[in-house]
Design a protein around this motif. Structure first.
Motif, PDB file in Angstrom:
ATOM      1  N   THR A 717       0.869  -1.167   0.000  1.00 25.30           N
ATOM      2  CA  THR A 717       0.000   0.000   0.000  1.00 25.30           C
ATOM      3  C   THR A 717       0.908   1.220   0.000  1.00 25.30           C
ATOM      4  O   THR A 717       1.515   1.533   1.028  1.00 25.30           O
ATOM      5  CB  THR A 717      -0.915   0.036   1.246  1.00 25.30           C
ATOM      6  OG1 THR A 717      -1.640  -1.185   1.339  1.00 25.30           O
ATOM      7  CG2 THR A 717      -1.877   1.212   1.166  1.00 25.30           C
ATOM      8  N   PRO A 718       1.058   1.916  -1.109  1.00 26.74           N
ATOM      9  CA  PRO A 718       2.054   2.998  -1.190  1.00 26.74           C
ATOM     10  C   PRO A 718       1.858   4.065  -0.123  1.00 26.74           C
ATOM     11  O   PRO A 718       0.733   4.466   0.189  1.00 26.74           O
ATOM     12  CB  PRO A 718       1.832   3.572  -2.592  1.00 26.74           C
ATOM     13  CG  PRO A 718       1.224   2.455  -3.368  1.00 26.74           C
ATOM     14  CD  PRO A 718       0.347   1.717  -2.379  1.00 26.74           C
ATOM     15  N   ASP A 719       2.986   4.490   0.438  1.00 23.99           N
ATOM     16  CA  ASP A 719       2.989   5.551   1.444  1.00 23.99           C
ATOM     17  C   ASP A 719       3.345   6.868   0.749  1.00 23.99           C
ATOM     18  O   ASP A 719       4.324   6.932   0.012  1.00 23.99           O
ATOM     19  CB  ASP A 719       4.021   5.234   2.526  1.00 23.99           C
ATOM     20  CG  ASP A 719       3.942   6.188   3.699  1.00 23.99           C
ATOM     21  OD1 ASP A 719       4.271   7.378   3.509  1.00 23.99           O
ATOM     22  OD2 ASP A 719       3.566   5.753   4.796  1.00 23.99           O
ATOM     23  N   PRO A 720       2.597   7.938   0.978  1.00 19.69           N
ATOM     24  CA  PRO A 720       2.872   9.195   0.269  1.00 19.69           C
ATOM     25  C   PRO A 720       4.150   9.892   0.703  1.00 19.69           C
ATOM     26  O   PRO A 720       4.611  10.807   0.030  1.00 19.69           O
ATOM     27  CB  PRO A 720       1.643  10.053   0.597  1.00 19.69           C
ATOM     28  CG  PRO A 720       1.107   9.494   1.876  1.00 19.69           C
ATOM     29  CD  PRO A 720       1.397   8.029   1.832  1.00 19.69           C
ATOM     30  N   ILE A 721       4.743   9.473   1.816  1.00 20.96           N
ATOM     31  CA  ILE A 721       5.960  10.116   2.303  1.00 20.96           C
ATOM     32  C   ILE A 721       7.193   9.485   1.675  1.00 20.96           C
ATOM     33  O   ILE A 721       8.109  10.169   1.227  1.00 20.96           O
ATOM     34  CB  ILE A 721       6.041  10.034   3.840  1.00 20.96           C
ATOM     35  CG1 ILE A 721       4.857  10.767   4.480  1.00 20.96           C
ATOM     36  CG2 ILE A 721       7.364  10.624   4.340  1.00 20.96           C
ATOM     37  CD1 ILE A 721       4.761  10.584   5.979  1.00 20.96           C
TER      38      ILE A 721
END
Length: 775
Positions: A717-721
């Motif tokens: 689940t990609p992390d925006p940071i």
């Protein structure tokens, strides 16, 4: 999303030099004129020093100087300045430096050290936090009220409490009035050693030009630089720190450990580099230990399994000095909720001085210890409620819309712990458990977990990037390679960001505060996330420089141009282009005029909105999280009580997998380290404060023969940071191992253990006294 260079199992750039024995570690370094030090340790763990006689040592062959702590008037520490480089009036633990010999060879130094005579006046010894907290306990640091400390710390003068931290959410302890069922237990995660293959060591050189140069097997060169400059009252720019290859860390080579002591010794022989490398015994007794956390936990829930309230009291035996342990205590306290939402929390932690070696970082940094308690409690609560333990967890997981103990809102991008749990549940519980036979009991256990990247408001990762004349790229950063494969991550993220093959990217192989970009220290599973973001930012800046130069040459606006790793071209007509080889030093026209800039860039990255705790102990101290689940299948030999782990499953939501082979190795090793904590490892300390197992043949570290078959999977689940959505994973594999194993032991035997390691002797004792109701 499909990536060109991420998600590929590239070979590490440092692999060949390490397997051929050509990598340069601290003890390989030889400098002309170098001398060697040996350090005397006390015979008591707590005592006043009444006399030191060095006269016989000074006569020994090869001795250049004998050093004591007399005349040392500074303390150091970047959280609380309670450390001293060498004892002068009082010793506080059995491994403390009392005196040192500087000689022409290590052997001469060691022989002479035995001739130093010290007279002591013994004081009471406290090896556990609660002993040291007693009202009549002798103060280990009577001057505590005089120590400088960060404003976020709360030492309690007149006691042995170095720091008290409290977090209150909702109604705090009053929230238990809303609970239908309440349980309470106490758990202990004892002291242990990170026990890296390479022990601690340092070289310090007070040079004739009044500068100081240091080499260390550390991961925090900039902290060392800043603290040494402050101690000797010289400009920071006059201290230079080198970090060669580091032979493992697992936490205890973060923060200042031995460097100030070696510097103090070297200050007596200006003009000569002085080397000291710890023996294996000294590495355990005289550097940093980990853990030492006793957790008292009270948990309240509704009859339907909804978690209502949590009260945690953490007693951290922080050791003789607390600078390296106070933040471990804070992390342990506010992370004691585990991956669950509690409406009401009262979480209190005490960092307490004890007469044991100082405690510092250990892989997991204050997460494994309290979540050991939380995950054991969840199984116990499930039995009380007659619920399936995984269903109970699933009902209370932090997810989008929930709020954790720190007051942080959870988002979908924080990860999918439900998916992690589902995969582990299928791997461990998706088949029949073996029936008990004449030789073995069998059990299965589960644990969920979460961890944030441990940072600080000033923690940052820097990146310096330059493109060379052939289009290859050189990258310099401040992150320490300690075996985790950091350089491979740098290479792959840079390759993806710059759209060039990884083999065209050269990554640094040494840290040097004179040339490396600033980095606070390489801890907390932060580098992939923060360092990766710094790489992406530097790449974007470099590409922008190339485009700006190309725009001048092609006589067009920059925003009409595209970059593909080989050239900059006009979007509407790709045939109009310039190779990056012609742009990277600026573009040289036919008449010799240079247009544009050199293609080089500097960038850094911090965790967004990271904050100190407020008056309630809450704040943006986590920022983002990696969630996961783990499970164990075990068998227990009836004759011996030996626990064998036959199968272990781990699933983590890592955002994006950078290197499949490397991340699998991270989990494999982390699980084995967690097995060590669960079943084998404990630094044994007697009532006089002496460590009785400071060698590998006494302090058992699990080897390949104890390593189980492992199922390892990842959710993305990609992390925006993080760069390209990636988040940290370095420490997480150790966190759920101990509770998963102990939950499996209960499943096999019907007995709860609340302290690790669970040795065969403990299991045999439980069997013999009849506290087992076999499943």
């Amino acid at each position: 999303m499909t990536y060109k260079y991420l998600g590929k199992s590239l070979i590490r750039p440092d692999a060949i030099s390490k397997v051929t024995g050509k990598a340069i570690f601290l003890d390989d370094i030889r400098i002309p004129g170098m001398l060697h030090a040996a350090i005397l340790r006390p015979e008591y763990a707590h005592a006043l020093i009444t006399d030191i006689n060095t006269s016989e040592a000074e006569k020994c062959p090869g001795v250049v100087k004998v050093v004591t702590g007399k005349g040392c008037h500074f303390r150091y520490g970047d959280n609380i300045s309670d450390f001293i480089p060498m004892a002068s009036e009082r010793v506080r633990y059995i491994g403390e430096p009392v005196a040192a010999v500087i000689a022409d060879t290590p052997l001469h130094a060691k022989l002479a050290i035995e001739q130093i005579k010290v007279t002591y006046d013994p004081l009471p010894v406290y090896i556990d936090a609660r002993e040291a907290m007693q009202e009549d306990a002798v103060l280990i640091h009577p001057e505590l009220q005089d120590y400088w400390h960060l404003p976020t710390l709360h030492p309690v003068p007149g006691t042995n409490i170095a720091h008290k931290y409290q977090l209150v959410k909702g109604k705090g302890e009053e929230g238990f009035k809303d609970a239908d069922i309440i349980i309470e237990n106490e758990f202990n995660y004892p002291l242990a050693s990170s026990a890296a293959l390479e022990p601690h060591g340092a070289i310090a050189w007070f040079k004739e030009d009044q500068t100081i140069e240091i080499w260390s097997s550390s991961i925090c060169p900039f902290i060392i630089r800043d603290e040494v400059a402050k101690s000797y009252q010289i400009p920071v720019s006059d201290v230079r720190v080198h970090i060669p290859e580091v032979g493992g860390c697992f936490g205890y080579k973060s923060d200042v450990t031995v460097e100030e002591t070696v510097a103090w010794i070297a200050s007596f022989v200006p003009g000569h580099p002085v080397k000291w490398v710890a023996s294996r015994k000294e590495d355990i007794t005289s550097t940093l230990l980990g853990h030492g956390i006793r957790t008292v936990m009270k948990m309240g829930a509704k009859n339907d399994g909804t978690l209502i309230a949590l009260k945690t009291t953490i007693f951290h035996s922080t050791g003789a000095y607390s600078d390296t342990g106070v933040n471990v205590l804070m992390a342990a306290t506010h992370n004691s909720t585990g991956p669950y939402e509690f409406q009401h929390c009262d979480l209190t932690g005490y960092s307490v001085y004890t007469n044991t070696p100082p405690v510092g970082a250990f892989r997991g940094y204050g997460h494994a210890e309290p979540q050991f308690a939380t995950e054991r409690m969840m199984d116990i609560l499930a039995r009380k409620l007659k619920m399936d333990p995984i269903d109970l967890r699933r009902k209370n997981y932090l997810k989008e819309g929930k709020i954790n103990a720190l007051g942080e809102h959870m988002w979908k991008s924080n990860g999918d712990i439900y998916k992690c749990s589902e995969i582990v549940e299928k791997a461990i519980f998706g088949h029949m458990k073996p029936e008990e036979d004449e030789n073995y009991y069998y059990g299965r256990g589960f644990a969920a977990l979460m961890k944030s990247p441990k940072g600080a408001p000033f923690s940052t990762k820097g990146c310096y990037m330059k493109m060379n004349i052939d289009g290859s790229v050189s990258i310099n950063m401040g992150g320490a390679e300690v075996g985790q494969g950091l350089r491979t991550v740098v290479r792959q993220i840079a390759a993806e960001a710059l759209q060039i093959p990884p083999e065209k990217i050269k990554v640094y192989d040494e840290l040097d505060t004179q040339f490396s970009p600033y980095e606070w220290q390489t801890i907390g599973s932060m580098f992939t996330m923060q360092g990766g973001r710094a790489i992406v930012r530097a790449s974007e800046k470099l590409i922008k420089i190339l485009k700006q130069t190309a725009a001048q040459v092609l006589k067009t606006d920059e925003d009409y141009l595209e970059y593909d790793g080989k050239s900059v071209f006009l979007r509407s007509d790709p045939s109009i282009s310039i190779s990056i080889k012609d742009l990277n030093r600026g573009y040289i026209t036919e008449d010799g005029i240079t247009v544009g800039e050199v293609a080089q860039s500097v960038s850094d990255a911090r965790l967004p909105r990271y904050s100190n705790p407020n008056k309630n102990g809450q704040g943006n101290l986590g920022v983002t999280y990696t969630f996961g689940a783990q499970g164990a299948e075990i068998r227990i030999e009836k004759k011996t009580g030996k626990v064998t782990i036959d199968h272990f499953a781990s699933v983590f939501d890592v955002g994006t997998v950078i290197n499949p082979l490397q991340i699998r190795g991270t989990v494999l090793g982390g699980v084995v380290m967690g097995i060590g904590a669960a079943l084998y490892e404990k630094v044994e300390i007697d009532k006089e404060g002496r460590i009785i197992n400071p060698h590998y043949f006494q302090y058992h570290i699990p080897t390949l023969k104890e390593a189980p078959r492992q199922t390892i999977e990842f959710v993305e689940t990609p992390d925006p940071i993080g760069a390209f959505g990636a988040r940290g994973i370095g420490e997480h594999p150790v966190i759920g191992v101990a509770p998963a194993v102990l939950n499996a032991i209960y499943d096999a035997l019907g007995v709860d253990f609340f302290e690790i390691p669970v040795t065969p002797q403990k299991i045999k004792h439980a069997l013999e006294i009849g506290k087992v109701s076999v499943r």
